[in-house]
Design an enzyme around this catalytic site. Structure first.
Site, mmCIF file in Angstrom:
data_model
loop_
_atom_site.group_PDB
_atom_site.id
_atom_site.type_symbol
_atom_site.label_atom_id
_atom_site.label_comp_id
_atom_site.label_asym_id
_atom_site.label_seq_id
_atom_site.Cartn_x
_atom_site.Cartn_y
_atom_site.Cartn_z
ATOM 1 N N LYS A 1 -13.873 -8.526 -8.339
ATOM 2 C CA LYS A 1 -13.010 -9.326 -9.222
ATOM 3 C C LYS A 1 -12.283 -10.418 -8.427
ATOM 4 C CE LYS A 1 -9.698 -8.829 -12.954
ATOM 5 N NZ LYS A 1 -8.793 -7.962 -13.702
ATOM 6 N N ASP A 2 -11.829 -10.061 -7.238
ATOM 7 C CA ASP A 2 -11.179 -11.065 -6.394
ATOM 8 C C ASP A 2 -12.160 -12.157 -5.969
ATOM 9 O OD1 ASP A 2 -8.685 -9.978 -6.535
ATOM 10 O OD2 ASP A 2 -8.688 -9.052 -4.554
ATOM 11 N N GLU B 1 7.383 -33.661 -1.322
ATOM 12 C CA GLU B 1 6.142 -33.198 -1.924
ATOM 13 C C GLU B 1 6.442 -32.426 -3.208
ATOM 14 O OE1 GLU B 1 3.771 -34.976 -0.487
ATOM 15 O OE2 GLU B 1 2.523 -33.303 0.147
ATOM 16 N N HIS C 1 0.811 -1.211 0.000
ATOM 17 C CA HIS C 1 0.000 0.000 0.000
ATOM 18 C C HIS C 1 0.845 1.262 0.000
ATOM 19 C CE1 HIS C 1 -4.150 -1.653 0.303
ATOM 20 N NE2 HIS C 1 -3.394 -2.730 0.380
ATOM 21 N N SER D 1 0.133 -1.123 -6.252
ATOM 22 C CA SER D 1 0.275 -2.271 -7.140
ATOM 23 C C SER D 1 0.946 -1.855 -8.432
ATOM 24 C CB SER D 1 -1.102 -2.844 -7.468
ATOM 25 O OG SER D 1 -1.727 -3.324 -6.305
HETATM 26 C C1 HEM Z 1 1.349 -16.034 2.104
HETATM 27 C C2 HEM Z 1 1.711 -15.731 0.925
HETATM 28 C C3 HEM Z 1 1.399 -14.400 0.245
HETATM 29 C C4 HEM Z 1 0.301 -13.605 0.397
HETATM 30 C C5 HEM Z 1 -0.899 -13.867 1.291
HETATM 31 C C6 HEM Z 1 0.483 -12.471 -0.491
HETATM 32 C C7 HEM Z 1 -0.419 -11.450 -0.622
HETATM 33 C C8 HEM Z 1 -0.334 -10.435 -1.544
HETATM 34 C C9 HEM Z 1 -1.406 -9.548 -1.913
HETATM 35 C C10 HEM Z 1 -2.829 -9.564 -1.306
HETATM 36 C C11 HEM Z 1 -0.936 -8.728 -2.912
HETATM 37 C C12 HEM Z 1 -1.737 -7.699 -3.724
HETATM 38 C C13 HEM Z 1 -2.498 -8.407 -4.844
HETATM 39 C C14 HEM Z 1 -1.605 -8.904 -5.956
HETATM 40 O O1 HEM Z 1 -0.875 -8.103 -6.544
HETATM 41 O O2 HEM Z 1 -1.636 -10.107 -6.284
HETATM 42 C C15 HEM Z 1 0.448 -9.053 -3.115
HETATM 43 C C16 HEM Z 1 1.295 -8.402 -4.017
HETATM 44 C C17 HEM Z 1 2.612 -8.755 -4.229
HETATM 45 N N1 HEM Z 1 3.271 -9.877 -3.722
HETATM 46 FE FE1 HEM Z 1 2.525 -11.192 -2.450
HETATM 47 N N2 HEM Z 1 1.687 -12.583 -1.133
HETATM 48 C C18 HEM Z 1 2.278 -13.743 -0.715
HETATM 49 C C19 HEM Z 1 3.500 -14.243 -1.113
HETATM 50 C C20 HEM Z 1 4.389 -13.565 -1.962
HETATM 51 C C21 HEM Z 1 5.658 -14.074 -2.374
HETATM 52 C C22 HEM Z 1 6.214 -15.436 -1.956
HETATM 53 C C23 HEM Z 1 6.224 -13.115 -3.212
HETATM 54 C C24 HEM Z 1 7.565 -13.122 -3.940
HETATM 55 C C25 HEM Z 1 8.698 -13.474 -3.424
HETATM 56 C C26 HEM Z 1 5.309 -12.010 -3.287
HETATM 57 C C27 HEM Z 1 5.522 -10.848 -4.005
HETATM 58 C C28 HEM Z 1 4.564 -9.863 -4.220
HETATM 59 C C29 HEM Z 1 4.759 -8.672 -5.045
HETATM 60 C C30 HEM Z 1 6.062 -8.258 -5.764
HETATM 61 C C31 HEM Z 1 3.531 -7.980 -5.045
HETATM 62 C C32 HEM Z 1 3.183 -6.681 -5.791
HETATM 63 C C33 HEM Z 1 2.840 -7.167 -7.155
HETATM 64 C C34 HEM Z 1 2.395 -6.128 -8.148
HETATM 65 O O3 HEM Z 1 1.673 -5.218 -7.756
HETATM 66 O O4 HEM Z 1 2.737 -6.352 -9.320
HETATM 67 N N3 HEM Z 1 4.196 -12.335 -2.523
HETATM 68 N N4 HEM Z 1 0.781 -10.108 -2.280
#
Ligand code: HEM
Lengths: 257, 422
Positions: free
Chosen positions: B241-242, B285, B213, B217
């Site tokens: 959408k989600d 796994e 935030h 995004s």
């Molecule tokens: C428990 C696991 C995770 C949760 C609950 C989570 C949750 C979220 C959410 C809600 C968003 C905003 C929606 C979206 O852009 O898809 C987000 C964005 C993002 N997440 Fe995660 N995430 C997780 C794991 C990860 C991992 C493992 C990575 C990479 C190493 C990662 C990298 C990012 C990045 C770079 C964004 C911004 C993406 C963009 O706006 O293009 N996330 N995450």
């Protein structure tokens, strides 16, 4: 939307190929796929078959194999009524105790007892079976790759003589499907091994099919409940998702995107 | 960001003292989101959903689970047979772990493709990697709990890896085990940590979303939000959408839970653990397979450093390297949609991870896809090499050499022209 579908398909494909490849192992031939009553989305157990399978288990396998996760009360699931279950249980002697004198004693089984094991411990089991322990059968069809087909293949896949040049150890038997082909279990089934109370012809294939069906029930007693709930859940989700999609289109209709 | 006005008296009273409602309003309602996000941006919220599902089903499983080597397997069977809907809870939890990794891997590949790791999103990306590491630890320890053959032998093989470290190796392994082999103390501490880690992940997710935030995004064009026309409020546009994405995902999830619950698992784990009988193939796994392949592919020593230690280092490096890609990637352009050369390398990299996964599932001296003469170990080594080359060679070089396509002036302009692929 198109991209989304592609992603989903790719993901599904990926895990399918992974898990298929992680399970292909071993040197034994792949057992032929049988037609089981519970196959497919709508398949259920055939109660009569399960009851015949119980007869085979009791008449043959129970001499060597335990079935320790199954209680007599569970047999109501395969179509016995409570009196029948009580009667089946009462056929067994169950060790209980200690009583007030501190002695262990034997009493007829009751519905809440579990199938007793044929041997008091692993050592006794191994001693009577040429050093190999007959495994518990409750989970057998889940504990082998293609479990039901494999166990069917195993039970019907014996050869009286090992093929030319195969070095069969003393006390072992040649089996097509057992990994390494040398198994300590003598061929347990033969035609008319048990006489079915429902008059079904007692061929070795019939015995094998029936006992495998029974063992699949012991391994997955929840199968029918699971699939029928699954149908409802997925139908519900499809309707819900379609409605959410319509709503999404509606809400987004004023946005250029 | 305008401060919302609360009409409800109770809400206002609370909010004046602790502005939780204002915070929720900013994060889930008003949050300005690029208007052109594709369905690839659904996977973050899906990951959050799966995390909550895992915590809830986990809590109910614990109510009936016994963490003792002599009872763990039986207690799981009791859950499957005697606990009301125990089979449902367990199958959701079991398959939920796989779903979690599917969702997070897609989420990460999305980040890689659209350059979401680049400035100013480095910290967001780092927290993501920490989440991945925490998930892997959690899943590994969770898999030990049912105390089947794969639980026991998987734990033995993986904990033994730490013995590769010189001098501290052996004491470290005994310390992890709490004894001289994987045994009851090991099971107990894994149980404790398996319960703890999801809450650590939850905390990391809070940080992740906080960072998100702050930086906003990314989007398929990789061009930042410039004017108010570029963004729309999160609610109702992305909430709906989600939700739609969640519906599709749940159908996929339910298909496994209800119709193929053991499909992703290994049959050997329905055999109670037996320290005296080693299974012929010890396979982790599916979500660990690519990393396992990297570990195994180093079967040679370099400068007297033993192969096993190098393998362990390579395996950890394959994840740790993700921390520095914001600097390895030299391209000024974020989104691969405007990077005609890098795009191909991206897909090659995706294929490479699948090849690694396949190699991890097979015995090293099997033939790769049955191709006579091409051993799995060789293919694993080549794909390991490419895995690192992608980050260490391709990313810096292609970024410098590639002639990128012209970027749209803004998100709105790209939308009017038909999106990032136009
Ligand atoms: C428990 C696991 C995770 C949760 C609950 C989570 C949750 C979220 C959410 C809600 C968003 C905003 C929606 C979206 O852009 O898809 C987000 C964005 C993002 N997440 Fe995660 N995430 C997780 C794991 C990860 C991992 C493992 C990575 C990479 C190493 C990662 C990298 C990012 C990045 C770079 C964004 C911004 C993406 C963009 O706006 O293009 N996330 N995450």
């Amino acid at each position: 939307m198109r991209k989304f579908a592609l992603t989903a398909i790719a993901a599904a494909f990926a895990i399918t190929s992974f898990s298929a490849s992680s399970q292909a192992a071993g040197n034994a031939p792949v057992p032929a796929a049988q037609e089981w009553s519970w196959n497919g989305l709508f398949g259920t157990y055939d109660r009569a078959q399960l009851q015949r399978g119980l007869q085979v288990y009791k008449g043959v396998c129970a001499g060597c194999h335990s079935l320790k996760y199954i209680a007599f009360r569970n047999l109501t699931d395969i179509g016995f009524n409570e009196d029948q279950v009580k009667a089946i249980a009462a056929d067994y002697d169950i060790e209980d105790g200690p009583n007030e004198e501190g002695e262990m004693f034997s009493r007829p089984g009751i519905a809440s007892d579990y199938f007793p094991s044929p041997f008091p411990n692993d050592q006794a089991a191994a001693a009577s079976n040429g050093g190999s322990i007959p495994p518990d059968l409750s989970l057998m069809t889940k504990a082998r790759v293609n479990g039901p087909d494999y166990v069917f293949g195993l039970l019907t896949g014996y050869e009286e003589e090992a093929p030319e040049g195969f070095d069969l150890a003393e006390g072992k038997h040649y089996n097509h499907y057992f990994p390494g082909h040398q198994i300590s279990m003598a061929p347990p089934l033969y035609d008319d091994a048990v006489e079915y109370t429902d008059g079904t012809p007692a061929t070795i294939e019939q015995h094998a099919h029936d006992v495998v069906a029974f063992l699949n029930w012991t391994a997955q007693p929840e199968l029918e409940a699971r699939k029928s709930m699954g149908m409802k859940v997925i139908l519900f989700l499809i309707v819900l998702t379609a409605m959410l999609y319509a709503l999404k289109r509606k809400i987004w209709s004023d946005i250029e995107h | 960001m305008s401060a919302p006005v609360w009409n409800n008296k109770v809400v206002k009273w609370v909010d004046d003292r602790l502005p939780v409602f204002t915070m929720m309003h900013h994060t889930a309602y008003e949050y300005p989101t690029p208007k052109n996000l594709s369905y690839m941006w659904n996977f973050g919220s899906l990951a959050g959903f799966v995390l909550v599902t895992m915590i809830l089903t986990g809590i109910f499983l614990v109510m009936n689970y016994t963490a003792h080597t002599s009872m763990a397997f039986d207690s799981v069977e009791r859950i499957m047979r005697d606990v009301n809907y125990g089979w449902l809870i367990r199958y959701i939890h079991m398959n939920g772990a796989s779903m979690f990794f599917i969702v997070v891997f897609i989420h990460m590949f999305r980040g890689l493709y659209y350059g979401s790791y680049k400035a100013p999103r480095e910290v967001l990306w780092w927290i993501g990697i920490l989440i991945l590491l925490a998930m892997m630890a959690t899943a590994f320890m969770g898999y030990v709990l049912p105390w089947g053959q794969m639980s026991f032998w998987g734990a033995t093989v993986i904990t033994n890896l730490f013995s590769a470290f010189p001098i501290i190796g052996d004491p470290l392994v005994s310390w992890l085990w709490g004894g001289f082999s994987v045994a009851n103390p090991t099971l107990n501490r894994f149980f404790s940590l398996h319960y703890l880690m999801p809450f650590v992940i939850l905390g990391l997710v809070v940080l992740h979303v906080w960072a998100l935030h702050a930086v906003r995004s990314n989007n398929p064009t990789g061009v930042e939000i410039k004017t108010p026309q570029d963004s729309i409020p999160f609610h109702p546009y992305y909430t709906i959408k989600d939700l739609f994405g969640l519906g599709v995902f749940l159908i996929f999830f339910a298909a496994f839970v209800f119709f193929a619950p053991d499909y992703l698992g290994h049959p050997d784990n329905y055999i109670p653990a037996n320290p005296l009988v080693t299974p012929p193939h010890i396979v982790p796994e599916w979500y660990f397979l690519p990393f396992y392949a990297i570990l195994r592919s180093i079967d040679f020593a370099i400068f007297g450093i033993p192969a096993k230690l190098l393998g362990v280092i390579a395996m950890f490096a394959s994840i740790v390297i993700l921390f520095v890609i914001p600097w390895l990637d030299t391209s000024k352009v974020r989104s691969s949609a405007f990077r005609p050369v890098y795009k191909w390398f991206f897909w090659l990299f995706v294929i490479d991870t699948f090849v690694l996964g396949y190699c991890g599932a097979k015995a090293p001296d099997d033939y790769f896809l049955g191709i006579e003469g091409l051993h799995v170990i060789t293919m694993g080594q080549l794909s390991t090499l490419y895995y690192f080359a992608h980050f260490l060679v391709v990313m810096p070089l292609v970024g410098k050499l590639e002639r990128t396509k012209p970027l749209p002036a803004s998100i709105s302009e790209s939308v009017l022209k038909g999106g990032a692929n136009a």
